[in-house]
Structure formats: structure tokens, C-alpha cells
Design a protein around this motif. Structure first.
Motif: not given
Length: 255
Positions: A65-73
């Protein structure tokens, strides 16, 4: 008019009126309407699954999940969605993925980390960096089947516990928007080649292959599908990934 004649007329009129009234009443008899039969809503119960589920996500920047928050991937979003469906089940997630990894890098990382072979669910998304770094396609042809076989072995040897995602198409991102059209077409065509090979390999091994590439090909027309770096999928795009793979994940976990 003579009285007796007048009486006859009255009798005839009375009979006629009674007849009409009777006919009228019959024609106006209320008819109970027949309502369409609507089957009752069927609630399909969620089949119980194990008390604990171990999930391993294998890949590259699209998985980390490069460039998104940890819980967003997408692996984290998938875990959260499963937790909402199965609140009594404990879900654990391990990710083996880093930006820039090719199939060779992922194989090396798996061998180094040596994860357990008791995962209930494994997702695999790999190959974009083989294409981006101009690694010969023959490397992918050799190493993707190896990775798939390894993933099955880590999933308790059960192929139904493994799900492969297609490679996103970065030609439809702001990052590549300034490329010449021929170059963008070349990227898409090469990624089609990778995805076709991966899909055919999955079919031959009886593994579920889910295409999410079309979602990423909306990146130029829908900027909300691209992360702030202009290259990787956004939280929304990953949410759409999860929506597409969730039905197959549920089937895998319930069998």
C-alpha cells in the motif's frame, strides 16, 4: 288514464326496475383482488468458520500500500471486512511485500522469512516490477509458477485457500500521463501478457484468479482511484479490489 290501467303500468315498471337493480348489483359485486405472491426475503446464513484465521499477503508495493495509510491497503481492508462479517473470529495478517519487488525478490524474501505453512488464506499480487524494470518475460514465466506452488504449500497445501490478483495498469495514472501514447500502449500490452500468463497458470493449477486491472484503468478519468503519489492505487481503489475478491474469499474460508 283509467285506474286499472295505471296499476298495470306501475306493476310493469316495478318489475323492470327490480330487474335492472338486480343486474346492476351483480355487476357491482366487489371482487377481491388477487395480489401477486412475493416470496419472503431469504436470509442466507453466514456459514461459521474457524475461531481464528491466518492471512498471508504476498506481493510488492500494491500489497504494502505505497502512499496510502496502513489500514487503507487492500490486505488490511480485506481483514477488516472479514472481521465485520465474522465478528467471533480472530483474524491475523502477515504481509511479505515491499516497493520495487520483482518475482525474484519475493521468492528470496519468502525463503528468508520462512513463514509457517498453516495459513488459511493467501493472496498473491506480483509482476509489475518485472515489467517496469524490463526483466525478461521468461523470468516471470519461470518464477510465477514457483511462487504459486509455494503459496499453495504455505496455505496448508490447499489451493482453494490461495487467491491471485491481476497486476494493475500504471499506464492509466498521472505518473504515465505524459508518456507518448505508444509507450502507454506498450505498458498495457505487456501487462496484459503478464496477466494472461498468470491467469492461465492459475487455471491449470485450479487456483482462483481475480482481475482488478480494469479498476485501475479508470485512473485518468477518476483521480480518486489514484494515491497522492500519482502512481499507486488509492484507498478507494483498494476498497474496490476488496469488494471484488471478497465473495471468493468467503467461499474459500467456508469450505
Amino acid at each position: 288514464m283509467k285506474p286499472h290501467f295505471k296499476q298495470i303500468v306501475i306493476v310493469i315498471l316495478s318489475i323492470f326496475l327490480l330487474s335492472c337493480s338486480s343486474d346492476d348489483s351483480a355487476s357491482k359485486t366487489p371482487v377481491t383482488p388477487t395480489l401477486p405472491v412475493t416470496p419472503p426475503a431469504t436470509q442466507i446464513p453466514t456459514t461459521p468458520i474457524a475461531n481464528s484465521i491466518k492471512y498471508l499477503a504476498l506481493g510488492d508495493s500494491y500489497t504494502i500500500g505505497q502512499s496510502v495509510c496502513e489500514t487503507c491497503r487492500y490486505p488490511e481492508q480485506l481483514k477488516a471486512s472479514l472481521k465485520a462479517i465474522y465478528p467471533q473470529t480472530d483474524f491475523s495478517l502477515k504481509i511479505i511485500a515491499t516497493i520495487g519487488w520483482t518475482t525474484s525478490n519475493l521468492i528470496s524474501a519468502i525463503n528468508t522469512q520462512n513463514p509457517d505453512s498453516d495459513y488459511d488464506l493467501i493472496t498473491l499480487l506480483i509482476g509489475v516490477n518485472n515489467q517496469y524494470q524490463h526483466v525478461d518475460f521468461s523470468v516471470y514465466q519461470k518464477e510465477f509458477p514457483e511462487l504459486l506452488t509455494k503459496a499453495i504449500s504455505l496455505a496448508k497445501g490447499d489451493k482453494k485457500n490461495v487467491i491471485v490478483l491481476s497486476i494493475p495498469d500504471y499506464a492509466y495514472t498521472p505518473f504515465a500521463a505524459n508518456y507518448a501514447e505508444a509507450n502507454r500502449m506498450k505498458i498495457s500490452n505487456e501487462l496484459n501478457q503478464y496477466n494472461t500468463f498468470a491467469e492461465n497458470t492459475c487455471i491449470s493449477k485450479g487456483v482462483v484468479f481475480i482481475s482488478i486491472t480494469d479498476i485501475t484503468r479508470q485512473g485518468l478519468s477518476n483521480s480518486s482511484l489514484v494515491a497522492s503519489d500519482g502512481l499507486h492505487p488509492s484507498e478507494l481503489a483498494y476498497k474496490l479490489f476488496v469488494g471484488r475478491i471478497l465473495p471468493d474469499v468467503k467461499i474459500a474460508l467456508q469450505d
